[in-house]
Write a protein that holds these residues in place. Structure first.
Motif, short mmCIF file in Angstrom:
data_model
loop_
_atom_site.label_atom_id
_atom_site.label_comp_id
_atom_site.label_asym_id
_atom_site.label_seq_id
_atom_site.Cartn_x
_atom_site.Cartn_y
_atom_site.Cartn_z
N ASN A 1 0.82 -1.21 0.00
CA ASN A 1 0.00 0.00 0.00
C ASN A 1 0.85 1.26 0.00
OD1 ASN A 1 1.05 -0.21 2.45
ND2 ASN A 1 -0.87 -0.04 3.59
N GLY A 2 1.75 1.33 -0.94
CA GLY A 2 2.55 2.53 -1.07
C GLY A 2 1.69 3.75 -1.33
N ALA B 1 -0.77 4.70 0.46
CA ALA B 1 -1.57 4.83 1.68
C ALA B 1 -2.39 6.10 1.66
CB ALA B 1 -0.65 4.85 2.89
N ALA C 1 2.92 2.68 -9.33
CA ALA C 1 3.10 3.69 -8.27
C ALA C 1 3.48 3.02 -6.96
CB ALA C 1 1.82 4.49 -8.10
N GLU D 1 7.07 2.10 -7.17
CA GLU D 1 7.93 3.28 -7.01
C GLU D 1 7.99 3.70 -5.54
OE1 GLU D 1 7.59 6.49 -9.94
OE2 GLU D 1 7.65 7.87 -8.24
N ALA D 2 6.84 3.63 -4.87
CA ALA D 2 6.80 3.99 -3.45
C ALA D 2 7.67 3.04 -2.64
CB ALA D 2 5.36 3.96 -2.95
N THR E 1 11.21 3.90 -3.13
CA THR E 1 11.57 5.10 -2.36
C THR E 1 11.85 4.73 -0.91
OG1 THR E 1 10.15 6.42 -3.80
CG2 THR E 1 10.78 7.41 -1.71
N ARG E 2 10.97 3.89 -0.34
CA ARG E 2 11.15 3.49 1.06
C ARG E 2 12.43 2.68 1.24
NH1 ARG E 2 5.51 2.88 0.63
NH2 ARG E 2 5.65 0.66 0.21
N LEU F 1 15.28 5.05 1.15
CA LEU F 1 15.40 5.79 2.41
C LEU F 1 16.01 4.91 3.49
CD1 LEU F 1 14.64 8.44 4.05
CD2 LEU F 1 12.72 7.12 4.88
N LEU G 1 17.53 10.05 -2.99
CA LEU G 1 16.30 9.27 -3.18
C LEU G 1 15.78 9.40 -4.60
CD1 LEU G 1 14.26 9.79 0.13
CD2 LEU G 1 15.85 7.98 -0.46
N VAL H 1 15.31 6.31 -7.42
CA VAL H 1 14.07 6.01 -8.14
C VAL H 1 14.29 6.13 -9.64
CG1 VAL H 1 11.68 6.76 -8.52
CG2 VAL H 1 12.60 6.64 -6.20
#
Lengths: 194, 142
Positions: free
Chosen positions: A109-110, A112, A127, A130-131, A134-135, A138, A184, A188
């Motif tokens: 559930n990127g 959210a 998406a 991609e999320a 990103t996480r 990070l 970041l 991506v």
């Protein structure tokens, strides 16, 4: 939603006052507003989903118990501080079990906060991927950049409050944010180029 | 403002709101960006990143976390191990038994004293039992 400006604290103070008065709906509101941040913070720090939920639960209980001491900053910053310390305690404990932020238990559930039906399945999956990337990027950043970016983007804490918490100058925090954000984005974009 | 300033200015709260699209671009930034194409690009890039990071770092909390957290708020606050409440219950129960004892024909002071301590001990025990959740349904908890 951006928190942290003094005018915004009035809303935070009103919410905590209602919680302290025993208003159940206020506590529910606080959990709904900040529970996701606390849980995400735990996951980004490398805790597996079950431990992340347990630690987030402990943070919320601790927050409820010490709500009377909340003052002088955005509620999100205060919760960030509680979570950061609880995660540090977790890493000192011998029972910890680490998994990647994209481990098997992670809900996909990127997006959210956005109902899945808002996007078509293909772009939704892209998406979400991609999320997740990103996480992952990070989670791979060195400290203190990871904590600074978490506080700024996840908790939407103002730079000044992060600087106080980290005992750094405002410009040092901004430099970390700038380098971290660039890293970041590259992480991506590199994936897009493959 | 010069180009180097923008790099750090982006992280101030007024800029964050503008980058997220919830407020207009601050005047000093707008003035500079209007005449500098490189900074226009920097701003646009920062806007994309800010929206993406603010959205993508957050996972939805598991429903069980929300349920468990809500249950915490419903728990009654813990009372201290020995408090004024227990003492009050003990003294009240002792006093009640002393009054009862005085009604018994031929009761002497020793009998009244025994009645008081018996009542006090019983009251204290009841208070402790109350703490162990045996009596909350009777509304005896403080």
């Amino acid at each position: 939603m951006t928190v942290g400006e003094p005018g915004r604290w009035a809303g935070d103070r009103a919410l905590t006052a209602r919680c302290l008065a025993g208003e159940e709906s206020a506590w529910g509101e606080l959990v709904a507003r900040h529970g996701g941040r606390i849980f995400s913070h735990c996951r980004l720090a490398g805790l597996n989903p079950q431990d992340a939920e347990d630690v987030a639960q402990e943070v919320l209980i601790s927050a409820l118990g010490s709500l009377a001491s909340y003052r002088g900053c955005a509620l999100a910053t205060w919760l960030y501080r509680l979570t950061h310390r609880r995660i540090a305690d977790y890493f000192r404990s011998p029972q910890r079990r680490l998994v990647s932020v994209d481990g098997p238990g992670e809900p996909s559930n990127g997006l959210a906060g956005r109902p899945a039906e808002e996007r078509d399945p293909e772009s939704s999956a892209a998406a979400a991927e991609e999320a997740a990337r990103t996480r992952r990027a990070l989670a791979g950043l060195p400290e203190p950049a990871r904590s600074i970016l978490t506080a700024y983007y996840l908790y939407e804490a103002p730079v000044r409050e992060i600087a106080e918490e980290m005992e750094m100058s405002v410009n040092t925090v901004k430099s970390h944010l700038h380098r971290g954000r660039t890293a970041l984005r590259r992480a991506v974009e590199e994936r897009h180029d493959l | 403002m010069i180009c180097d300033d923008l790099e750090l200015r982006l992280y101030d709260e007024d800029c964050r709101r503008a980058l997220l699209g919830t407020a207009p671009m601050p005047e000093d930034v707008a003035d500079h960006v209007a005449g500098c194409s490189a900074c226009r690009k920097t701003w646009a890039e920062a806007a994309r990143d800010t929206v993406r990071l603010t959205r993508d770092l957050q996972l939805a909390p598991p429903p069980s976390l929300v349920r468990r957290a809500a249950a915490v708020a419903l728990q009654p606050p813990a009372r201290p191990l020995l408090g004024w409440y227990d003492l009050g219950v003990a003294v009240t129960a002792g006093a009640v038994l002393v009054v009862v004892a005085t009604l018994v024909p031929g009761a002497d002071p020793l009998w009244q004293s025994a009645a008081f301590w018996t009542g006090a001990a019983g009251g204290f025990a009841a208070s402790v039992i109350d703490r162990s959740l045996l009596l909350p349904s009777l509304g005896l908890r403080s």
